[in-house]
Design a protein around this motif. Structure first.
Motif, PDB file in Angstrom:
ATOM      1  N   UNK A  46       2.912  -4.758 -11.517  1.00 30.09           N
ATOM      2  CA  UNK A  46       3.736  -5.916 -11.886  1.00 30.09           C
ATOM      3  C   UNK A  46       3.904  -6.807 -10.671  1.00 30.09           C
ATOM      4  N   UNK A  47       3.333  -7.987 -10.761  1.00 30.20           N
ATOM      5  CA  UNK A  47       3.438  -8.975  -9.687  1.00 30.20           C
ATOM      6  C   UNK A  47       4.471 -10.014 -10.125  1.00 30.20           C
ATOM      7  N   UNK A  48       5.574 -10.079  -9.397  1.00 30.81           N
ATOM      8  CA  UNK A  48       6.651 -10.999  -9.770  1.00 30.81           C
ATOM      9  C   UNK A  48       6.872 -12.105  -8.748  1.00 30.81           C
ATOM     10  N   UNK A  49       6.200 -12.009  -7.615  1.00 28.70           N
ATOM     11  CA  UNK A  49       6.373 -13.009  -6.561  1.00 28.70           C
ATOM     12  C   UNK A  49       5.132 -13.895  -6.491  1.00 28.70           C
ATOM     13  N   UNK A  50       5.314 -15.168  -6.184  1.00 29.90           N
ATOM     14  CA  UNK A  50       4.192 -16.128  -6.214  1.00 29.90           C
ATOM     15  C   UNK A  50       3.290 -16.066  -4.974  1.00 29.90           C
ATOM     16  N   UNK A  51       2.503 -15.002  -4.882  1.00 29.51           N
ATOM     17  CA  UNK A  51       1.559 -14.929  -3.765  1.00 29.51           C
ATOM     18  C   UNK A  51       0.270 -14.246  -4.201  1.00 29.51           C
TER      19      UNK A  51
END
Length: 151
Positions: A46-51
């Motif tokens: 789960x990728x929740x940060x904008x990078x």
């Protein structure tokens, strides 16, 4: 006799961290038939940060909800591939895309290991996973090390 082992992190149903890398693995197997790959799989990536922003997702890519992904893992030749654990979410939802175990308490780490095991069982792939754990970003609290001994 030569031995080569290549480890690959973040293999998951997420479109940007998918199994597309496997084609390159099979190309290498043609040249090095005894090559070994260790695929490190987050169980609910789960990728929740904008990078980068294109990697963000609204929900986790939990492997038991993606049978096609699990079928790809099952079809891998055992002589060339092994699979290890690479966290539950990989990060801290809403805080970081990494560091899931960096500051984890014993209780939190135990919860994460239990949940990873439950998802692997639910997906019918528990027997594919070796007792190998690579923490996301290679960071793991002392309490996480203690909790990992139980698995």
């Amino acid at each position: 006799m030569y031995r080569v082992n290549i480890s690959i992190d973040d293999v998951s149903p997420h479109p940007l961290s998918s199994t597309k890398v496997l084609q390159q693995c099979f190309d290498l197997i043609k040249v090095f038939p005894k090559i070994k790959f260790t695929l490190f799989v987050p169980l609910a990536y789960w990728r929740t940060m904008p990078s980068p922003p294109s990697s963000m997702s609204q929900t986790a890519y939990q492997i038991d909800l993606h049978p096609e992904f699990c079928n790809e893992l099952r079809a891998l030749p055992k002589e060339n591939f092994e699979i290890g654990y690479h966290g539950l979410f990989h990060g801290l939802p809403g805080q970081s895309n990494n560091d899931e175990f960096k500051d984890a308490s014993y209780e939190r780490a135990k919860f994460l290991f239990d949940r990873m095991n439950d998802i692997a069982i639910s997906a019918g792939v528990r027997d594919l996973f070796k007792p190998i754990f690579r923490p996301p970003a290679w960071k793991m609290s002392p309490e996480s090390f203690v909790a990992s001994k139980e698995y």
